[in-house]
Design an enzyme around this catalytic site. Structure first.
Site, PDB file in Angstrom:
ATOM      1  CB  VAL A  73      -0.974   0.015   1.200  1.00  0.00           C
ATOM      2  CG1 VAL A  73      -2.011  -1.077   1.083  1.00  0.00           C
ATOM      3  CG2 VAL A  73      -0.239  -0.060   2.520  1.00  0.00           C
ATOM      4  CD  GLU A  74       3.741   0.492   3.323  1.00  0.00           C
ATOM      5  OE1 GLU A  74       3.229  -0.327   2.525  1.00  0.00           O
ATOM      6  OE2 GLU A  74       3.884   0.261   4.531  1.00  0.00           O
ATOM      7  CE  LYS A  99      -4.508  -4.805   0.778  1.00  0.00           C
ATOM      8  NZ  LYS A  99      -3.200  -5.559   0.669  1.00  0.00           N
TER       9      LYS A  99
HETATM   10  N1  LIG Z   1       3.202  -2.003   5.862  1.00  0.00           N
HETATM   11  C1  LIG Z   1       2.522  -2.964   5.174  1.00  0.00           C
HETATM   12  N2  LIG Z   1       2.253  -4.154   5.752  1.00  0.00           N
HETATM   13  C2  LIG Z   1       1.567  -5.112   5.057  1.00  0.00           C
HETATM   14  C3  LIG Z   1       1.140  -4.886   3.734  1.00  0.00           C
HETATM   15  C4  LIG Z   1       1.431  -3.602   3.141  1.00  0.00           C
HETATM   16  O1  LIG Z   1       1.061  -3.327   1.972  1.00  0.00           O
HETATM   17  N3  LIG Z   1       2.130  -2.698   3.890  1.00  0.00           N
HETATM   18  N4  LIG Z   1       0.424  -5.842   3.066  1.00  0.00           N
HETATM   19  C5  LIG Z   1       0.113  -7.015   3.647  1.00  0.00           C
HETATM   20  C6  LIG Z   1      -0.804  -7.972   3.008  1.00  0.00           C
HETATM   21  O2  LIG Z   1      -0.900  -7.760   1.594  1.00  0.00           O
HETATM   22  C7  LIG Z   1      -2.177  -7.761   3.680  1.00  0.00           C
HETATM   23  O3  LIG Z   1      -2.656  -6.497   3.318  1.00  0.00           O
HETATM   24  C8  LIG Z   1      -3.205  -8.794   3.238  1.00  0.00           C
HETATM   25  O4  LIG Z   1      -3.180  -9.887   4.138  1.00  0.00           O
HETATM   26  C9  LIG Z   1       0.576  -7.367   5.009  1.00  0.00           C
HETATM   27  N5  LIG Z   1       1.316  -6.287   5.641  1.00  0.00           N
END
Ligand SMILES: Nc1nc2c(c(=O)[nH]1)N=C([C@H](O)[C@@H](O)CO)CN2
Length: 119
Positions: A73-74, A99
């Site tokens: 997502v970052e 999300k």
């Molecule tokens: N800092 C983040 N941590 C996590 C991300 C992310 O995008 N940034 N993504 C995940 C997995 O995709 C989660 O969203 C789905 O189980 C986990 N941690």
């Protein structure tokens, strides 16, 4: 001047995530966006061309997000903020990317970033 134009709860479908299940199907992301912009000119002219058109921003983000496939997502948040700054003339942007369906036991997860200055 600390005027902003905002978009709240912009729901877009994105291919995003680190897990295998996330690599083969889109999921919703929610964007809450505040954009620093001097609204006085548009208020004086009452002309959309002088405004930061939140509908145009929303449509452009929808088109952009639809062709992404980031892991984090970052990364998506950074790219959306950069698009707003470079294409729409915002002086600063605060963007929260959520999300809502990522974790079964959480309402939402995500990041909030600020690029440029609201001071
Ligand atoms: N800092 C983040 N941590 C996590 C991300 C992310 O995008 N940034 N993504 C995940 C997995 O995709 C989660 O969203 C789905 O189980 C986990 N941690």
């Amino acid at each position: 001047m600390t005027d902003t134009v905002f978009i709240e709860g912009l729901r877009l479908d994105a291919l995003i995530g680190v897990h295998d299940r996330e690599r083969h199907a889109t999921q919703p992301v929610l964007l809450d966006i505040r954009m620093r912009f001097d609204n006085r000119i548009a208020a004086s002219s009452d002309t959309l061309a002088d405004a930061l058109d939140y509908e145009a921003v929303s449509l452009r983000l929808a088109d952009y997000v639809a062709q992404t496939d980031f892991m984090l997502v970052e990364t998506l948040a950074e790219c959306c903020a950069d698009l707003i700054l470079t294409e729409f003339g915002a002086k600063a942007v605060r963007l929260k990317l959520s999300k809502p369906d990522a974790l079964a036991n959480a309402a939402a997860v995500g990041v909030e970033i600020e690029r440029g200055s609201f001071a």
